[in-house]
Write a protein that holds these residues in place. Structure first.
Motif, mmCIF file in Angstrom:
data_model
loop_
_atom_site.group_PDB
_atom_site.id
_atom_site.type_symbol
_atom_site.label_atom_id
_atom_site.label_comp_id
_atom_site.label_asym_id
_atom_site.label_seq_id
_atom_site.Cartn_x
_atom_site.Cartn_y
_atom_site.Cartn_z
ATOM 1 N N PRO A 14 -42.510 -13.348 48.637
ATOM 2 C CA PRO A 14 -43.122 -12.682 49.684
ATOM 3 C C PRO A 14 -41.856 -12.393 50.928
ATOM 4 O O PRO A 14 -41.656 -11.423 51.623
ATOM 5 C CB PRO A 14 -44.087 -13.309 50.361
ATOM 6 N N SER A 15 -41.068 -13.438 50.934
ATOM 7 C CA SER A 15 -40.122 -13.325 52.228
ATOM 8 C C SER A 15 -38.369 -13.140 51.575
ATOM 9 O O SER A 15 -37.697 -13.382 52.359
ATOM 10 C CB SER A 15 -40.057 -14.622 52.868
ATOM 11 N N ARG A 16 -38.589 -12.981 50.050
ATOM 12 C CA ARG A 16 -37.150 -12.700 49.739
ATOM 13 C C ARG A 16 -37.195 -11.375 49.075
ATOM 14 O O ARG A 16 -37.975 -11.245 48.096
ATOM 15 C CB ARG A 16 -36.904 -13.822 48.791
ATOM 16 N N THR A 17 -36.207 -10.546 49.195
ATOM 17 C CA THR A 17 -36.304 -9.244 48.731
ATOM 18 C C THR A 17 -34.846 -8.727 48.240
ATOM 19 O O THR A 17 -33.759 -9.288 48.871
ATOM 20 C CB THR A 17 -36.798 -8.124 49.556
ATOM 21 N N ILE A 18 -34.838 -7.873 47.448
ATOM 22 C CA ILE A 18 -33.583 -6.916 46.930
ATOM 23 C C ILE A 18 -33.880 -5.517 47.389
ATOM 24 O O ILE A 18 -34.907 -5.011 46.588
ATOM 25 C CB ILE A 18 -33.045 -7.287 45.710
ATOM 26 N N GLU A 19 -33.073 -5.068 48.257
ATOM 27 C CA GLU A 19 -33.429 -3.645 48.589
ATOM 28 C C GLU A 19 -32.192 -2.842 48.069
ATOM 29 O O GLU A 19 -31.072 -3.380 48.217
ATOM 30 C CB GLU A 19 -33.468 -3.392 50.217
ATOM 31 N N ASN A 36 -32.336 -9.738 51.028
ATOM 32 C CA ASN A 36 -32.772 -10.494 52.132
ATOM 33 C C ASN A 36 -33.373 -11.703 51.925
ATOM 34 O O ASN A 36 -34.645 -11.935 51.353
ATOM 35 C CB ASN A 36 -33.717 -9.309 52.714
ATOM 36 N N TYR A 37 -32.856 -12.799 52.455
ATOM 37 C CA TYR A 37 -33.431 -14.095 52.519
ATOM 38 C C TYR A 37 -34.186 -14.549 53.793
ATOM 39 O O TYR A 37 -33.648 -14.682 54.797
ATOM 40 C CB TYR A 37 -32.158 -15.062 52.096
ATOM 41 N N GLU A 38 -35.501 -14.346 53.675
ATOM 42 C CA GLU A 38 -36.668 -14.817 54.610
ATOM 43 C C GLU A 38 -36.053 -14.159 56.148
ATOM 44 O O GLU A 38 -36.361 -14.895 56.995
ATOM 45 C CB GLU A 38 -36.652 -16.219 54.709
ATOM 46 N N GLY A 39 -35.321 -13.042 56.043
ATOM 47 C CA GLY A 39 -35.095 -12.507 57.463
ATOM 48 C C GLY A 39 -34.072 -12.987 58.085
ATOM 49 O O GLY A 39 -33.725 -12.641 59.407
ATOM 50 N N THR A 67 -28.292 -11.081 61.089
ATOM 51 C CA THR A 67 -29.422 -10.687 61.578
ATOM 52 C C THR A 67 -29.358 -8.959 61.217
ATOM 53 O O THR A 67 -28.421 -8.605 60.605
ATOM 54 C CB THR A 67 -29.256 -10.180 63.296
ATOM 55 N N GLU A 68 -30.566 -8.561 61.324
ATOM 56 C CA GLU A 68 -30.946 -7.009 60.663
ATOM 57 C C GLU A 68 -30.146 -6.131 61.330
ATOM 58 O O GLU A 68 -29.643 -5.225 60.873
ATOM 59 C CB GLU A 68 -32.265 -6.854 60.771
ATOM 60 N N ASP A 69 -29.797 -6.283 62.846
ATOM 61 C CA ASP A 69 -29.103 -5.555 63.653
ATOM 62 C C ASP A 69 -27.491 -5.542 63.285
ATOM 63 O O ASP A 69 -27.083 -4.221 63.174
ATOM 64 C CB ASP A 69 -29.119 -6.030 65.106
ATOM 65 N N GLU A 70 -27.062 -6.587 62.846
ATOM 66 C CA GLU A 70 -25.808 -6.841 62.107
ATOM 67 C C GLU A 70 -25.633 -5.895 61.028
ATOM 68 O O GLU A 70 -24.580 -5.344 60.786
ATOM 69 C CB GLU A 70 -25.248 -8.155 62.080
#
Length: 82
Positions: A14-19, A36-39, A67-70
């Motif tokens: 649930p908190s680890r994805t590949i986009e 994405n490792y746990e945001g 961070t997602e901003d970076e």
């Protein structure tokens, strides 16, 4: 400035994805894979093989952000290759 759009998201947990993300500008486009490792950790790969090798502990990611901003800044400014 590049534009980017998410094409697909695979949920490993649930908190680890590949986009899979398509990054485009006026004349070029490139696909990136983002783990994405746990945001709190975002690793960017320029090829599917690099992503697989990362999970097999054979290589590191090309880019790493906290961070997602970076990550968004990187994707919007990355020079695309033909």
């Amino acid at each position: 400035m590049n534009k980017f759009e998410g094409l697909h998201t695979d949920y490993l947990r649930p908190s680890r994805t590949i986009e899979t993300v398509l990054v485009t500008n006026e004349c070029l486009s490139e696909i990136f894979f983002i783990y994405n490792y746990e945001g709190i950790s975002f690793r960017v790969f320029k090829s599917h093989l690099d992503l697989i090798n990362f999970f097999l502990n054979k290589s590191e990611s090309s880019f790493h952000f906290n961070t997602e901003d970076e990550l968004d800044i990187f994707l919007s400014e990355e020079k695309l290759v033909a």
